[in-house]
Design an enzyme around this catalytic site. Structure first.
Site, short mmCIF file in Angstrom:
data_model
loop_
_atom_site.label_atom_id
_atom_site.label_comp_id
_atom_site.label_asym_id
_atom_site.label_seq_id
_atom_site.Cartn_x
_atom_site.Cartn_y
_atom_site.Cartn_z
N ASP A 61 0.89 -1.29 0.02
CA ASP A 61 -0.12 -0.10 -0.14
C ASP A 61 0.87 1.23 0.01
O ASP A 61 1.41 1.73 0.93
CB ASP A 61 -0.84 0.14 1.25
CG ASP A 61 -1.73 1.14 1.09
OD1 ASP A 61 -1.72 2.20 0.44
OD2 ASP A 61 -2.84 1.08 2.18
N ALA A 69 1.31 4.05 -9.14
CA ALA A 69 0.44 3.92 -8.55
C ALA A 69 -0.34 4.97 -8.12
O ALA A 69 0.14 6.15 -7.86
CB ALA A 69 0.50 3.24 -6.87
N GLY A 70 -2.07 5.13 -8.28
CA GLY A 70 -2.48 6.29 -8.07
C GLY A 70 -4.12 5.96 -7.93
O GLY A 70 -4.70 5.10 -8.37
N TYR A 95 -7.20 15.71 -6.83
CA TYR A 95 -6.46 14.87 -7.68
C TYR A 95 -5.54 15.84 -8.27
O TYR A 95 -4.36 15.55 -8.37
CB TYR A 95 -7.28 14.17 -8.59
CG TYR A 95 -6.62 13.56 -9.56
CD1 TYR A 95 -6.10 12.11 -9.15
CD2 TYR A 95 -6.49 13.71 -10.89
CE1 TYR A 95 -5.52 11.34 -10.07
CE2 TYR A 95 -5.85 12.96 -11.85
CZ TYR A 95 -5.28 11.85 -11.46
OH TYR A 95 -4.66 10.85 -12.38
N ALA A 150 -4.37 18.64 -7.16
CA ALA A 150 -3.25 19.04 -6.01
C ALA A 150 -2.25 17.89 -5.82
O ALA A 150 -1.06 18.17 -5.83
CB ALA A 150 -3.81 19.39 -4.73
N LYS A 184 -1.14 15.51 -7.97
CA LYS A 184 -0.35 15.47 -9.31
C LYS A 184 0.44 17.04 -9.28
O LYS A 184 1.61 16.74 -9.90
CB LYS A 184 -1.47 15.26 -10.48
CG LYS A 184 -2.03 13.93 -10.49
CD LYS A 184 -1.06 12.66 -10.26
CE LYS A 184 -1.89 11.30 -10.36
NZ LYS A 184 -0.77 10.06 -10.37
#
Ligand SMILES: NC(=O)c1ccc[n+]([C@@H]2O[C@H](COP(=O)([O-])OP(=O)(O)OC[C@H]3O[C@@H](n4cnc5c(N)ncnc54)[C@H](OP(=O)(O)O)[C@@H]3O)[C@@H](O)[C@H]2O)c1
Length: 273
Positions: free
Chosen positions: A66, A94-95, A158, A160, A162
């Site tokens: 995780d 992972a995202g 999201y 923010a 990235k």
């Protein structure tokens, strides 16, 4: 290469979507020379990806991870090095997605969780792997998003996370280039995976639907191919889709127009009224 036999590649978020597809394309390309370290939470998904990659002769290590947990990220890198002796490439893929208007969110706990997965997960993995990447003069890939270049309505959390990734990896690139480590940032647009369905809604639950128009989504194979090409050619970045490339420059001269284009990408029901 970090060991005599293998090119050692760690991919986070390798159980599905773009990460799984990158693993398969790398296996097809490098076959027996490749040692893949596949990380994500869903072990059945990892096993299914590994089965395909092994058919091409690649060696696979599966590490249940995780990335929102620092100790998991550090264990991933430790197990990789213990098994293969080093790391050549770290792909921070992972995202998690999210679609919610800020004014509709009551509890911001999931904003912090999204930041842990999308931003901190990449930072923790990279921090643990950097000494080995310096040793191998290796490569780091960070899978950001067009929403990390342009603020998109419904994507405060999201975007923010990235944008934060971009700032981190752009800065890191300049710090590590003398050591021979390459950093490639990837900015996909809308890609045909299930990410938006699993992403958070305003209540912090799985959205179960996509807020974006999906008709023209890029096939996952094309996205994975573009990222691998950029990585292998040591490109600083890969901005996908003509719209993405244009939007970036248009933003400098006509930012209001770019706002309108971003709004138009949303389905009507998720736009602010
Ligand atoms: N699809 C798009 O339109 C798009 C556009 C721009 C950028 N991106 C970016 O591309 C990357 C991959 O997205 P995708 O479209 O391939 O999504 P996806 O199909 O939903 O796959 C996401 C991957 O990330 C993993 N993941 C999610 N949370 C995790 C966690 N806490 N710890 C470890 N792994 C975790 C998932 O595995 P588990 O659930 O098994 O943990 C899965 O393997 C993401 O960073 C995303 O932001 C995607």
């Amino acid at each position: 290469m970090s060991t005599q036999q293998h090119l050692v590649v760690v991919i986070t978020g390798a159980s599905d979507g773009i990460g799984a597809e990158m693993a398969k394309q790398l296996a097809v390309k490098h076959k027996v020379r490749l040692a893949l370290v596949l990380a994500a939470r869903n072990e059945a998904g990892l096993r299914a990806v590994a089965e395909v990659c092994k058919r091409f002769g690649s060696v696979c290590l599966l590490v249940k991870t995780d990335v929102g947990v620092e100790s998991d990220c550090r264990r991933l890198i430790r197990e990789t090095v213990e098994t293969f002796g080093g790391i050549d490439i770290l792909i921070n893929n992972a995202g998690k997605s999210a679609q919610a208007l800020f004014s509709e969110v009551d509890n911001l706990g999931w904003y912090q969780e999204l930041m842990r997965v999308n931003f901190w997960g990449s930072v923790w993995c990279t921090h643990a792997a950097l000494p080995y990447l310096k040793e191998s003069k290796g490569k780091i890939v960070a899978v950001s998003s067009l929403a990390g270049l342009i603020g998109v309505p419904g994507r405060t959390a999201y975007s923010a996370s990235k944008f934060a990734m971009n700032g981190f990896f752009e800065s890191l690139r300049t710090e590590v280039q003398e050591a021979g480590v390459q950093v490639t940032l990837a900015y996909p647009g809308v890609v045909a995976t299930r990410i938006r369905y699993h992403g958070y809604n305003a209540a912090g639950e799985a959205a179960g639907s996509s807020g974006l128009k999906e008709e023209q989504a890029m096939p996952v194979e094309e996205c994975a191919y573009q990222i691998i090409q950029a990585m292998e050619q040591n490109q600083r970045e890969v901005v996908m889709t003509a719209k993405g490339k244009l939007g970036r420059w248009l933003r400098l001269i006509a930012p209001g127009l770019v706002d309108k284009i971003a709004m138009a990408a949303l389905k009507k029901e998720v736009r602010p009224q």
